[in-house]
Motif scaffolding. Structure first.
Motif, mmCIF file in Angstrom:
data_model
loop_
_atom_site.group_PDB
_atom_site.id
_atom_site.type_symbol
_atom_site.label_atom_id
_atom_site.label_comp_id
_atom_site.label_asym_id
_atom_site.label_seq_id
_atom_site.Cartn_x
_atom_site.Cartn_y
_atom_site.Cartn_z
ATOM 1 N N GLY A 3 66.214 28.579 18.250
ATOM 2 C CA GLY A 3 67.176 27.651 18.809
ATOM 3 C C GLY A 3 67.930 28.316 19.945
ATOM 4 N N ASP A 5 71.108 28.894 20.444
ATOM 5 C CA ASP A 5 72.101 29.882 20.009
ATOM 6 C C ASP A 5 71.439 31.126 19.446
ATOM 7 O OD1 ASP A 5 74.105 28.171 20.769
ATOM 8 O OD2 ASP A 5 74.387 27.325 18.762
ATOM 9 N N GLU A 6 70.336 30.954 18.729
ATOM 10 C CA GLU A 6 69.633 32.095 18.142
ATOM 11 C C GLU A 6 69.051 33.011 19.212
ATOM 12 O OE1 GLU A 6 67.589 30.605 14.092
ATOM 13 O OE2 GLU A 6 66.964 29.518 15.883
ATOM 14 N N ARG A 61 63.862 30.004 28.821
ATOM 15 C CA ARG A 61 63.876 28.910 27.856
ATOM 16 C C ARG A 61 63.960 27.580 28.593
ATOM 17 N NH1 ARG A 61 65.201 28.169 22.490
ATOM 18 N NH2 ARG A 61 65.905 26.058 21.962
#
Length: 207
Positions: A3, A5-6, A61
């Motif tokens: 994700g 945040d990860e 990303r």
């Protein structure tokens, strides 16, 4: 797949882009990327890529990134020889450094000196089937280590070449090996990696 945040703690891993293809790479200094040597050679001809054709995109990303630079210098391991059908000796030397034109902001990863049979490892990579978001494969283990080559019971795919293999040392993720190839070991899918402890010193000596 990670994700948004990860991914923050892994932004030192990115895509190494060249022409129409890519590998995975990781920062070990603000301007130094470690990857697989075969990523720096044209797959059809075996010709070495020009540094200006190689771009590292940190923390990539979905079209966004945390830093980008063209390579200034590409250094394969001195024992590496390009081959389309690598064996154990080829994998053990399948390691390279890309010195970047620009220092990047994401924190580089430290290195760990040891990797033994049975150790638990984690691979973070981009793949042909998931090129836009990195994937974390944890709970893999080292099935066997032979000198500077290790077989890992991780199920990898195309594009994962050059991906860092991590071990958790205290509260830090540290790189212990670099993914070179995929295949079978003992009838099961495995990733084959160059172990930094044995392969990196010779590479650093010529970088």
């Amino acid at each position: 797949m990670l994700g948004a945040d990860e991914q923050a703690e892994w932004n030192g891993v990115g895509r190494l882009n060249f022409g129409g293809g890519f590998c995975t790479g990781a920062l070990i200094a603000p301007d130094l990327v470690i990857t697989a040597a075969h990523c720096l050679f044209a797959g059809r001809t075996g010709a070495a890529l020009l540094p200006e054709r190689v771009h590292f995109v940190a923390g990539y990303r979905l079209g966004e990134h945390k830093g980008h630079s063209t390579a200034a210098k590409l250094t394969p391991h001195p024992d590496y020889r390009f081959t389309r059908k690598p064996g154990g000796v080829d994998i053990a030397a399948d390691l390279a450094l890309a010195r970047l034109e620009t220092k990047l902001a994401p924190a580089p990863f430290g290195l760990a000196p040891a990797l033994e049979t049975g150790d638990e490892v984690t691979i973070l990579s981009y793949g042909r089937d998931r090129p836009e978001i990195p994937s974390l494969q944890s709970s893999c283990r080292v099935s066997v280590r032979r000198g500077a080559m290790a077989a890992l019971d991780c199920d990898v795919t195309y594009g994962v070449s050059g991906a860092p293999v991590f071990r958790r040392i205290g509260d830090e993720w540290r790189i212990v090996a670099i993914v070179s190839a995929m295949g079978d070991w003992g009838g099961r899918p495995h990733a084959f990696a160059a172990v930094l402890e044995d392969a990196l010193p010779a590479l650093l000596a010529v970088e």
